[in-house]
Scaffold this motif. Structure first.
Motif, short mmCIF file in Angstrom:
data_model
loop_
_atom_site.label_atom_id
_atom_site.label_comp_id
_atom_site.label_asym_id
_atom_site.label_seq_id
_atom_site.Cartn_x
_atom_site.Cartn_y
_atom_site.Cartn_z
N LEU A 1 0.84 -1.21 0.00
CA LEU A 1 0.00 0.00 0.00
C LEU A 1 0.87 1.25 0.00
O LEU A 1 0.57 2.22 -0.70
CB LEU A 1 -0.94 0.00 1.21
CG LEU A 1 -2.04 -1.05 1.19
CD1 LEU A 1 -2.76 -1.10 2.55
CD2 LEU A 1 -3.04 -0.77 0.08
N TYR A 2 1.96 1.23 0.75
CA TYR A 2 2.88 2.37 0.79
C TYR A 2 3.46 2.62 -0.60
O TYR A 2 3.47 3.75 -1.09
CB TYR A 2 3.99 2.11 1.81
CG TYR A 2 5.11 3.13 1.73
CD1 TYR A 2 4.98 4.38 2.32
CD2 TYR A 2 6.29 2.85 1.05
CE1 TYR A 2 5.98 5.32 2.23
CE2 TYR A 2 7.31 3.77 0.97
CZ TYR A 2 7.15 5.01 1.56
OH TYR A 2 8.16 5.95 1.45
N LEU A 3 3.97 1.56 -1.24
CA LEU A 3 4.59 1.71 -2.55
C LEU A 3 3.58 2.12 -3.62
O LEU A 3 3.95 2.73 -4.62
CB LEU A 3 5.31 0.41 -2.94
CG LEU A 3 6.51 0.06 -2.06
CD1 LEU A 3 7.04 -1.32 -2.43
CD2 LEU A 3 7.61 1.12 -2.18
N ASP A 4 2.31 1.81 -3.38
CA ASP A 4 1.25 2.23 -4.30
C ASP A 4 0.73 3.63 -3.97
O ASP A 4 -0.16 4.14 -4.64
CB ASP A 4 0.08 1.24 -4.25
CG ASP A 4 0.43 -0.10 -4.88
OD1 ASP A 4 1.37 -0.16 -5.69
OD2 ASP A 4 -0.26 -1.09 -4.56
N GLY A 5 1.25 4.23 -2.89
CA GLY A 5 0.81 5.56 -2.49
C GLY A 5 -0.58 5.58 -1.87
O GLY A 5 -1.29 6.58 -1.94
N GLU A 6 -0.96 4.48 -1.23
CA GLU A 6 -2.31 4.34 -0.69
C GLU A 6 -2.42 4.54 0.82
O GLU A 6 -3.50 4.38 1.38
CB GLU A 6 -2.86 2.95 -1.06
CG GLU A 6 -3.01 2.71 -2.55
CD GLU A 6 -4.09 3.58 -3.18
OE1 GLU A 6 -5.11 3.84 -2.54
OE2 GLU A 6 -3.88 4.00 -4.32
N LEU A 7 -1.32 4.86 1.49
CA LEU A 7 -1.38 5.06 2.93
C LEU A 7 -1.51 6.55 3.26
O LEU A 7 -1.05 7.40 2.51
CB LEU A 7 -0.10 4.53 3.61
CG LEU A 7 0.14 3.03 3.55
CD1 LEU A 7 1.44 2.68 4.27
CD2 LEU A 7 -1.01 2.25 4.15
N THR A 8 -2.11 6.83 4.41
CA THR A 8 -2.15 8.21 4.89
C THR A 8 -0.75 8.59 5.37
O THR A 8 0.11 7.72 5.57
CB THR A 8 -3.14 8.36 6.06
OG1 THR A 8 -2.64 7.60 7.17
CG2 THR A 8 -4.55 7.90 5.70
N ASN A 9 -0.53 9.87 5.58
CA ASN A 9 0.78 10.32 6.07
C ASN A 9 1.13 9.66 7.40
O ASN A 9 2.27 9.24 7.63
CB ASN A 9 0.81 11.84 6.23
CG ASN A 9 0.83 12.54 4.88
OD1 ASN A 9 1.21 11.97 3.87
ND2 ASN A 9 0.42 13.79 4.88
N ARG A 10 0.15 9.57 8.29
CA ARG A 10 0.37 8.95 9.59
C ARG A 10 0.74 7.47 9.44
O ARG A 10 1.67 6.96 10.07
CB ARG A 10 -0.87 9.10 10.48
CG ARG A 10 -0.60 8.69 11.92
CD ARG A 10 -1.84 8.76 12.81
NE ARG A 10 -2.18 7.39 13.16
CZ ARG A 10 -3.25 6.72 12.75
NH1 ARG A 10 -4.15 7.29 12.00
NH2 ARG A 10 -3.45 5.49 13.10
N GLU A 11 0.00 6.76 8.58
CA GLU A 11 0.27 5.33 8.34
C GLU A 11 1.66 5.14 7.74
O GLU A 11 2.37 4.19 8.08
CB GLU A 11 -0.79 4.73 7.43
CG GLU A 11 -2.15 4.60 8.07
CD GLU A 11 -3.25 4.25 7.08
OE1 GLU A 11 -4.22 3.60 7.52
OE2 GLU A 11 -3.16 4.62 5.89
N GLU A 12 2.05 6.04 6.83
CA GLU A 12 3.39 5.97 6.24
C GLU A 12 4.46 6.11 7.31
O GLU A 12 5.41 5.33 7.35
CB GLU A 12 3.58 7.07 5.19
CG GLU A 12 2.93 6.81 3.88
CD GLU A 12 3.22 7.89 2.85
OE1 GLU A 12 4.20 8.66 3.02
OE2 GLU A 12 2.47 7.96 1.87
N ARG A 13 4.32 7.12 8.16
CA ARG A 13 5.31 7.36 9.23
C ARG A 13 5.41 6.15 10.15
O ARG A 13 6.51 5.71 10.52
CB ARG A 13 4.94 8.61 10.03
CG ARG A 13 5.25 9.91 9.34
CD ARG A 13 5.14 11.10 10.27
NE ARG A 13 3.86 11.19 10.96
CZ ARG A 13 2.76 11.79 10.49
NH1 ARG A 13 2.79 12.37 9.31
NH2 ARG A 13 1.65 11.82 11.20
N GLU A 14 4.26 5.58 10.52
CA GLU A 14 4.26 4.41 11.41
C GLU A 14 4.96 3.22 10.75
O GLU A 14 5.76 2.53 11.39
CB GLU A 14 2.83 4.03 11.78
CG GLU A 14 2.16 5.01 12.72
CD GLU A 14 0.69 4.72 12.94
OE1 GLU A 14 0.14 3.76 12.33
OE2 GLU A 14 0.05 5.45 13.72
N LEU A 15 4.66 2.99 9.48
CA LEU A 15 5.28 1.87 8.76
C LEU A 15 6.78 2.07 8.65
O LEU A 15 7.56 1.16 8.94
CB LEU A 15 4.67 1.72 7.37
CG LEU A 15 5.31 0.64 6.50
CD1 LEU A 15 5.11 -0.74 7.11
CD2 LEU A 15 4.76 0.70 5.08
#
Length: 83
Positions: free
Chosen positions: A18-32
């Motif tokens: 999902l991250y590589l597809d650009g499908e996460l929110t900013n918060r979800e990206e930071r957490e991942l």
């Protein structure tokens, strides 16, 4: 491997996709990214997936279509949606 580890690994793999597809929110990206940076194993898997995607994108060229073909398809869609 136990079920908890498999579930966690599957969850992280899904989130990486999902991250590589650009499908996460900013918060979800930071957490991942924080989670990935805390584990050399996850960082390696993340790097491999990202590199693989970049390799595929560099090797595949998308064909372009003529504007006339696009209009023809749109016209056919309009005609069938009226029926």
């Amino acid at each position: 491997m136990n079920n908890t580890h498999q579930n966690r690994t599957g969850n992280i793999t899904q989130r990486v996709m999902l991250y590589l597809d650009g499908e996460l929110t900013n918060r979800e990206e930071r957490e991942l990214l924080t989670e990935i940076q805390s584990s050399p194993e996850l960082l390696e898997r993340f790097s491999m997936e990202k590199s693989f995607r970049e390799f595929i994108k560099s090797k595949i060229s998308r064909r372009t279509v003529s504007p006339a073909l696009v209009e023809s398809i749109k016209s056919k869609i309009r005609m069938t949606s009226k029926v």
